[in-house]
Each structure stands twice: as structure tokens, then as C-alpha cells.
Design a protein around this motif. Sequence first.
Motif, PDB file in Angstrom:
ATOM      1  N   ALA A 190       0.826  -1.217   0.000  1.00 50.15           N
ATOM      2  CA  ALA A 190       0.000   0.000   0.000  1.00 50.15           C
ATOM      3  C   ALA A 190       0.849   1.250   0.000  1.00 50.15           C
ATOM      4  O   ALA A 190       0.333   2.349  -0.246  1.00 50.15           O
ATOM      5  CB  ALA A 190      -0.926   0.006   1.216  1.00 50.15           C
ATOM      6  N   GLY A 191       2.139   1.098   0.266  1.00 49.56           N
ATOM      7  CA  GLY A 191       3.032   2.248   0.304  1.00 49.56           C
ATOM      8  C   GLY A 191       3.516   2.705  -1.048  1.00 49.56           C
ATOM      9  O   GLY A 191       4.169   3.756  -1.151  1.00 49.56           O
ATOM     10  N   PHE A 192       3.234   1.926  -2.097  1.00 49.17           N
ATOM     11  CA  PHE A 192       3.554   2.382  -3.457  1.00 49.17           C
ATOM     12  C   PHE A 192       2.574   3.490  -3.808  1.00 49.17           C
ATOM     13  O   PHE A 192       1.391   3.245  -4.051  1.00 49.17           O
ATOM     14  CB  PHE A 192       3.456   1.223  -4.447  1.00 49.17           C
ATOM     15  N   LEU A 193       3.040   4.729  -3.812  1.00 46.58           N
ATOM     16  CA  LEU A 193       2.144   5.880  -3.931  1.00 46.58           C
ATOM     17  C   LEU A 193       1.786   6.222  -5.372  1.00 46.58           C
ATOM     18  O   LEU A 193       0.984   7.123  -5.602  1.00 46.58           O
ATOM     19  CB  LEU A 193       2.770   7.080  -3.224  1.00 46.58           C
ATOM     20  N   GLY A 194       2.382   5.523  -6.331  1.00 43.83           N
ATOM     21  CA  GLY A 194       1.930   5.618  -7.709  1.00 43.83           C
ATOM     22  C   GLY A 194       2.482   6.745  -8.527  1.00 43.83           C
ATOM     23  O   GLY A 194       2.018   6.972  -9.653  1.00 43.83           O
TER      24      GLY A 194
END
Length: 267
Positions: free
Chosen positions: A189-193
Motif C-alpha cells: 500500500a506504500g507504493f504511492l503511484g
Amino acid sequence: MTPGRLRALLLPLALLAGMPAGQAQTSDSRCAKPVYLTLDTGHMEVAPLMADVLKRQNVQVTFFAAQERTKEGDGSLGEHWAPWWRARAAEGHAFASHTWDHTYWRGDLGTPDKPLFKVRPSAGPRAGQDFTMTAAEYCAEIAKAADRLQALTGQKPMALFRAPGGKTSPRLIASAQACGYTHVGWSPAGFLGDELSTAQASNEALLRKALRDIRAGDILLAHLGIWSRTDPWAPAVLEPLIVGLKERGFCFRTLREHPDYATKTVR
């Protein structure tokens, strides 16, 4: 109530009112919902704006730095950006290596006792070329960025590194550990895109997803500028994300305070 007693009660409120947004919360060591924002280098165009947001929100992060090509200056760890790095050190941020030439692991070669790695840097004199590195050469690639960070900031970087793209193998990680460096990735979920194209995901969609999915203990990842994104993620999403996470009871910590990496403070 005496005037002196009234002043004593009001003073803490006055001090809080004068603090940057979130300072009282982020300085509370008892926070039960830490998150660890990490920022990798990039083209650096948005780096000053991102630094302003971090300072305004009183948030400290961990920077993973490589000598990448930039829109201005002589590379992200070049002399042009030296004052910027010194200022971040003075603000209390943490630092670690992202390899010197932003060198991607492409595959394992050799044998377990004599490992070799197929690599492809995205910066430096061999950018875009595939070639082979020994374990010792890969360690030197990590150490060169760490040494440059120390020269720029006056601080010993953490004994950590992040492989570009997060691409590794057990053999690569073991080789780095043998020369004193622990690999750090990021939480799902820490992949902020911010690496995604604007057509794939708007800033609004990325913000909504992050605020919905991030959990306590997550390591978050963003960059100091991404070449391929036409609608820059930062600073558009950065400050709303920080504010939104604070409103949900999260606090921001560097990897110096992460339970898995706190002992990895210096090489």
C-alpha cells in the motif's frame, strides 16, 4: 483564578497555535500509528517544493539517493544540489544509498560462492547498457552514493540501500549484506503511484487509494521527480496525503525509528 495561573494554562495553547501544522502530533513519540515516508531521487524539479511541504508539515523522511540525471544541474548528487541536501540534513531527515548510477539488477550470473550480476544503469557513462558486476563492484556502487551523501550532508548515512525499481534477488541482497548494507523496499500500500502515467491513474485517484489503504507500519515510496508523468504527483498529492494521514491518527517517522532498521543507523 490568578493572572499567573491563567497564563500558565494558556501558554501551551499559544505555543501549539504557533507551530507548523501537525508539529505537536509528529513530535509525540507515543504515536501508535507510525508510517515511514521514503523519497528516492529523480529529476529533482519538484524537490524544492517537496522540501517546503515537509518543512511546513514538520515531517521527516528517509531519502534514498543516486546520482541521477536532473532537469537542472549536474545530477541529483552533484554540486548544484549540494545546498539542498545540506538543508535537509539540518532539518533532521535520514539518508541512504540508491546506488550511484541508479543501477538496476537484471539477473544473477556466476555461482553462489562467486556471484555476478547482470545490471543496467539508468544514469552515468554506461546508462542504458547491460553489463556484469561482481559482488564487490556492486557493493562499491552502493558505497559510492553513501559516501557522497556523507560528504554533502556531514552525516553518516544509514547502512541501508534501495535497489532501483526494488529489483533484487536473494543473492544480490546477501552480497550487499556481506558488505554491510541491508535492502529496504516498500509496503504494497506504500507504493504511492507517482511512477504511473497520468493516463493510468490521476493524482486524485492515487490520493484516494493511499488514504484508503495505508496502514500503521507501512513504508511509503515516492520520488523527487518522475520523467514519464505529465501531471506531476508532487507536490499536488504530497501535502493532502500528509494532512489526510495525520487526520487519521498517523505520524511520520524516518527509518532510524523503524523496528527493523533502527540498529542500521551508520555503516
